[in-house]
Write an enzyme that holds these catalytic residues in place. Structure first.
Site, mmCIF file in Angstrom:
data_model
loop_
_atom_site.group_PDB
_atom_site.id
_atom_site.type_symbol
_atom_site.label_atom_id
_atom_site.label_comp_id
_atom_site.label_asym_id
_atom_site.label_seq_id
_atom_site.Cartn_x
_atom_site.Cartn_y
_atom_site.Cartn_z
ATOM 1 N N ARG A 71 -11.721 -4.134 8.623
ATOM 2 C CA ARG A 71 -10.255 -4.192 8.579
ATOM 3 C C ARG A 71 -9.680 -4.565 9.946
ATOM 4 O O ARG A 71 -8.759 -5.366 10.050
ATOM 5 C CB ARG A 71 -9.696 -2.851 8.105
ATOM 6 N N LYS A 93 -13.727 2.926 15.445
ATOM 7 C CA LYS A 93 -13.910 2.274 14.139
ATOM 8 C C LYS A 93 -13.068 0.991 14.067
ATOM 9 O O LYS A 93 -13.560 -0.056 13.651
ATOM 10 C CB LYS A 93 -13.553 3.249 12.998
ATOM 11 N N THR A 98 0.843 -1.209 0.000
ATOM 12 C CA THR A 98 0.000 0.000 0.000
ATOM 13 C C THR A 98 0.868 1.246 0.000
ATOM 14 O O THR A 98 2.005 1.216 0.487
ATOM 15 C CB THR A 98 -0.943 0.029 1.222
ATOM 16 N N ASP A 115 -18.266 5.944 4.404
ATOM 17 C CA ASP A 115 -18.620 5.971 5.834
ATOM 18 C C ASP A 115 -19.796 6.887 6.206
ATOM 19 O O ASP A 115 -20.615 6.500 7.044
ATOM 20 C CB ASP A 115 -17.396 6.337 6.686
ATOM 21 N N PHE A 144 -13.666 7.630 6.015
ATOM 22 C CA PHE A 144 -13.395 7.946 4.613
ATOM 23 C C PHE A 144 -14.390 7.147 3.773
ATOM 24 O O PHE A 144 -15.257 6.442 4.300
ATOM 25 C CB PHE A 144 -11.935 7.609 4.234
ATOM 26 N N ASP A 149 -7.566 -6.043 0.528
ATOM 27 C CA ASP A 149 -8.544 -5.513 -0.410
ATOM 28 C C ASP A 149 -9.866 -5.413 0.343
ATOM 29 O O ASP A 149 -10.195 -6.292 1.137
ATOM 30 C CB ASP A 149 -8.691 -6.426 -1.632
ATOM 31 N N SER A 150 -10.569 -4.329 0.111
ATOM 32 C CA SER A 150 -11.795 -4.138 0.879
ATOM 33 C C SER A 150 -12.816 -3.380 0.056
ATOM 34 O O SER A 150 -12.485 -2.817 -0.985
ATOM 35 C CB SER A 150 -11.483 -3.353 2.159
ATOM 36 N N LYS A 176 -3.383 3.275 6.330
ATOM 37 C CA LYS A 176 -3.351 1.811 6.462
ATOM 38 C C LYS A 176 -2.025 1.360 7.063
ATOM 39 O O LYS A 176 -1.970 0.480 7.917
ATOM 40 C CB LYS A 176 -3.500 1.153 5.085
HETATM 41 P P1 IMP Z 1 -8.953 -0.609 -1.147
HETATM 42 O O1 IMP Z 1 -9.111 -1.771 -0.252
HETATM 43 O O2 IMP Z 1 -7.898 0.339 -0.705
HETATM 44 O O3 IMP Z 1 -8.860 -1.008 -2.579
HETATM 45 O O4 IMP Z 1 -10.283 0.270 -0.995
HETATM 46 C C1 IMP Z 1 -11.474 -0.095 -1.533
HETATM 47 C C2 IMP Z 1 -12.525 0.983 -1.438
HETATM 48 O O5 IMP Z 1 -13.573 0.471 -0.625
HETATM 49 C C3 IMP Z 1 -12.120 2.304 -0.810
HETATM 50 O O6 IMP Z 1 -11.612 3.198 -1.760
HETATM 51 C C4 IMP Z 1 -13.458 2.795 -0.254
HETATM 52 O O7 IMP Z 1 -14.210 3.386 -1.275
HETATM 53 C C5 IMP Z 1 -14.131 1.490 0.149
HETATM 54 N N1 IMP Z 1 -13.822 1.186 1.567
HETATM 55 C C6 IMP Z 1 -13.049 0.205 2.050
HETATM 56 N N2 IMP Z 1 -13.010 0.248 3.401
HETATM 57 C C7 IMP Z 1 -13.753 1.297 3.750
HETATM 58 C C8 IMP Z 1 -14.075 1.890 5.013
HETATM 59 O O8 IMP Z 1 -13.648 1.474 6.082
HETATM 60 N N3 IMP Z 1 -14.891 2.963 4.959
HETATM 61 C C9 IMP Z 1 -15.383 3.466 3.810
HETATM 62 N N4 IMP Z 1 -15.100 2.990 2.612
HETATM 63 C C10 IMP Z 1 -14.290 1.896 2.581
#
Ligand code: IMP
Length: 202
Positions: A182, A176, A9, A157, A154, A71-72, A14
């Site tokens: 996460r 959070k 990352t 949320d 972010f 990834d989320s 993060k």
């Molecule tokens: P990545 O895991 O960095 O690819 O993020 C994936 C996307 O999922 C982010 O850009 C947010 O749009 C959304 N996302 C993931 N985790 C969160 C969170 O904790 N709050 C809000 N949006 C989230």
């Protein structure tokens, strides 16, 4: 001697979260900002788990070091699980939080929904130099409503309600982490990393 682990990352938030979780462990954490400028991994998996593994394998192979990737994203029932693995770029290639949230509201309007069950999901994948992997996941269920509340967090949320009255954007960072997708994936990962460290330092 500390084991080097690359975190896939460039996101400083993060990174800080992981550094806190790994505090006291014999690991030296490097981020993508610390190593050569590699191209991005192509995240074309269909699940969060697949994408986390694609990223972890890509950067482990590039650096010759063990690598942890995550990834989320958000799944909204009224949108048949979208944006899902496309959460970061829901509004297109140059998407950011504001445009993604606009797109979320537009898509909710198209299906005449002002609220829907939803969840955030996170997958962590750690790949060792020998190719072996550790995968952990975390989920938080909630409700997407089309009325924003709160200034924190972010992404989606301000629209993600954890109960009747409160959104994720109204929680402190610590609150959070306690309940987030996460945070859950990370708490499951840390003991497994400790086990890996014990074995690999023997
Ligand atoms: P990545 O895991 O960095 O690819 O993020 C994936 C996307 O999922 C982010 O850009 C947010 O749009 C959304 N996302 C993931 N985790 C969160 C969170 O904790 N709050 C809000 N949006 C989230």
């Amino acid at each position: 001697m500390a084991k080097k682990i690359v975190i896939a990352t460039k996101n400083l938030d993060k990174l800080r979260e992981l550094e806190i979780a790994f505090d006291g462990l014999p690991v030296e954490i490097l981020s993508l900002a610390d190593i050569d400028d590699f191209p991005d991994a192509i995240e074309d998996g269909e699940t969060f788990e697949e994408n986390a593994e694609i990223k972890a394998r890509f950067f482990s192979e590039k650096t010759g070091l063990a690598c942890l990737a995550d990834d989320s994203g958000l799944e909204v029932d009224a949108l048949d699980g979208r944006p899902g693995v496309h959460s970061a770029r829901f509004a297109g290639y140059h998407a950011h939080d504001v445009t993604n949230n606009q797109k979320l509201l537009e898509e909710m309007a198209k299906v005449n929904a002002t609220e829907s069950p939803a969840r955030y999901h996170c997958a962590l994948c750690f790949v060792d130099v020998d190719g072996s992997k550790i995968v952990t996941t975390g989920t938080i269920n909630g409700t997407i409503r089309t009325v924003a509340q709160g200034e924190g967090g972010f992404g989606y949320d301000p629209y993600f309600y954890i109960d009747e009255n409160k959104t994720m954007a109204e929680l402190s960072t610590e609150e959070k982490d306690e309940i987030s997708h996460r945070g859950k994936a990370l708490r499951e990962f840390v003991p497994k990393l400790k086990e890996w460290l014990t074995c690999s330092l023997e």
